[in-house]
Design a protein around this motif. Sequence first.
Motif, mmCIF file in Angstrom:
data_model
loop_
_atom_site.group_PDB
_atom_site.id
_atom_site.type_symbol
_atom_site.label_atom_id
_atom_site.label_comp_id
_atom_site.label_asym_id
_atom_site.label_seq_id
_atom_site.Cartn_x
_atom_site.Cartn_y
_atom_site.Cartn_z
ATOM 1 N N HIS A 220 0.836 -1.195 0.000
ATOM 2 C CA HIS A 220 0.000 0.000 0.000
ATOM 3 C C HIS A 220 0.878 1.255 0.000
ATOM 4 C CE1 HIS A 220 -2.789 2.994 1.817
ATOM 5 N NE2 HIS A 220 -3.731 2.287 1.215
ATOM 6 N N ALA A 221 1.907 1.269 0.856
ATOM 7 C CA ALA A 221 2.770 2.442 0.994
ATOM 8 C C ALA A 221 3.631 2.674 -0.235
ATOM 9 C CB ALA A 221 3.662 2.279 2.220
ATOM 10 N N ARG A 224 2.168 5.079 -2.819
ATOM 11 C CA ARG A 224 1.681 6.358 -2.343
ATOM 12 C C ARG A 224 2.845 7.237 -1.893
ATOM 13 N NH1 ARG A 224 -1.931 2.580 -1.919
ATOM 14 N NH2 ARG A 224 -4.149 3.040 -2.100
ATOM 15 N N PRO A 225 2.640 8.534 -1.857
ATOM 16 C CA PRO A 225 3.713 9.420 -1.374
ATOM 17 C C PRO A 225 3.948 9.188 0.110
ATOM 18 C CG PRO A 225 1.676 10.654 -1.718
ATOM 19 C CD PRO A 225 1.452 9.289 -2.302
ATOM 20 N N PRO A 226 5.123 9.574 0.617
ATOM 21 C CA PRO A 226 5.415 9.367 2.038
ATOM 22 C C PRO A 226 4.520 10.225 2.927
ATOM 23 C CG PRO A 226 7.090 10.733 1.027
ATOM 24 C CD PRO A 226 6.230 10.237 -0.098
ATOM 25 N N MET A 227 4.455 9.844 4.182
ATOM 26 C CA MET A 227 3.721 10.646 5.152
ATOM 27 C C MET A 227 4.367 12.022 5.269
ATOM 28 S SD MET A 227 3.183 7.699 8.097
ATOM 29 C CE MET A 227 2.409 8.818 9.277
ATOM 30 N N PRO A 228 3.600 13.052 5.596
ATOM 31 C CA PRO A 228 4.167 14.406 5.739
ATOM 32 C C PRO A 228 5.351 14.417 6.703
ATOM 33 C CG PRO A 228 1.768 14.496 5.819
ATOM 34 C CD PRO A 228 2.142 13.036 5.816
ATOM 35 N N HIS A 232 11.911 9.895 3.097
ATOM 36 C CA HIS A 232 12.125 8.821 2.138
ATOM 37 C C HIS A 232 11.149 8.899 0.963
ATOM 38 C CE1 HIS A 232 10.485 7.235 6.093
ATOM 39 N NE2 HIS A 232 9.390 7.407 5.380
ATOM 40 N N LYS A 233 11.457 8.130 -0.095
ATOM 41 C CA LYS A 233 10.663 8.135 -1.326
ATOM 42 C C LYS A 233 9.244 7.667 -1.067
ATOM 43 C CE LYS A 233 10.571 6.061 -5.963
ATOM 44 N NZ LYS A 233 11.265 5.131 -6.884
ATOM 45 N N ASN A 234 9.097 6.628 -0.254
ATOM 46 C CA ASN A 234 7.787 6.154 0.174
ATOM 47 C C ASN A 234 7.953 5.520 1.562
ATOM 48 O OD1 ASN A 234 8.431 3.246 -0.113
ATOM 49 N ND2 ASN A 234 8.414 3.681 -2.321
ATOM 50 N N CYS A 235 6.843 5.084 2.142
ATOM 51 C CA CYS A 235 6.866 4.563 3.516
ATOM 52 C C CYS A 235 6.755 3.045 3.571
ATOM 53 C CB CYS A 235 5.750 5.211 4.330
ATOM 54 S SG CYS A 235 6.033 6.954 4.726
ATOM 55 N N ALA A 236 7.295 2.380 2.535
ATOM 56 C CA ALA A 236 7.182 0.921 2.469
ATOM 57 C C ALA A 236 7.993 0.205 3.541
ATOM 58 C CB ALA A 236 7.609 0.427 1.084
ATOM 59 N N ASN A 237 8.888 0.944 4.230
ATOM 60 C CA ASN A 237 9.685 0.351 5.308
ATOM 61 C C ASN A 237 9.524 1.132 6.606
ATOM 62 O OD1 ASN A 237 11.257 -1.705 3.689
ATOM 63 N ND2 ASN A 237 11.800 0.160 2.585
ATOM 64 N N CYS A 238 8.397 1.791 6.747
ATOM 65 C CA CYS A 238 8.206 2.800 7.782
ATOM 66 C C CYS A 238 7.243 2.309 8.866
ATOM 67 C CB CYS A 238 7.679 4.062 7.109
ATOM 68 S SG CYS A 238 7.311 5.421 8.207
ATOM 69 N N LEU A 239 7.710 2.251 10.107
ATOM 70 C CA LEU A 239 6.875 1.784 11.207
ATOM 71 C C LEU A 239 5.678 2.688 11.470
ATOM 72 C CD1 LEU A 239 6.260 -0.134 13.530
ATOM 73 C CD2 LEU A 239 7.929 1.112 14.926
#
Length: 264
Positions: A220-221, A224-228, A232-239
């Motif tokens: 899903h991440a 999509r663009p990263p959280m504000p 990083h480029k996207n939040c695919a590795n973001c807790l």
Amino acid sequence: MRFYLTTHKRHWVRLTDVPLFLKSEHFTSAVKLDEARGPYAVDSGGFSELQRHGRWTRTPRQYVDDLRRIWECVGPYDWAAPQDWMCEDLIIHGGSAGPLTFAGTGLSVAEHQRRTVANFLELRSLAPELRITPVLQGRTVPDYERCRELYERAGVDLTREPTVGLGSVCRLQSTREGAAIVTAMAAHGIRLHGFGFKTLGLEQVGHLLASADSAAWSYHARRRPPMPGHPHKNCANCLPYALRWRTRVLDAIPTWQQPYLDAA
């Protein structure tokens, strides 16, 4: 229902107390392992093993050694999956799906089921203390019934197991066939874990599962663009993204199922 957040980031065990689901292979190469803050379960990595090699490259004894190190260093886990044999067509026959190439085992569904049950029995014999759970495999409702009967004939009462994995339903979970499989197995009084369940599947049969896991947050991440404020480029590795996604999934479960949810 306990909903595990699936991740390849093993250090998340020290950062959050929400239930996590991690592959054993993500622990094996680490020199130092972090102690877990909250509950977690361990996946054997069977899909990747069979996808890449068409067989298991780790022996049962090697896998038990890996599980014992995880248990001792990270802390007691809820349960660990066996070295089961998935029954999806691509796993058996080989081929390609997107960027993935499947080696193919060339075996039958019945042989995959036999090997799944045999491996569970061997692992439990080697390490009865390590909470290794049985897994049901198949393609159709009659297949899963036959797999259940294999365990029964081997002296394993699935209704007395704290958790029983339901394999090879990830891509069927939101279909009528997938719902029929979950319903049929739950009707036996088995406490099921749904591997790789997403929102649609949980909406339909979440009330029949004791637990489920999902890594869909990363997919899903990635689109999509990263959280504000996230560089990083996207939040695919973001807790933070994963935790927010998990909250949205649980909030989307129909209200009549809410009493079953374990949001911890």
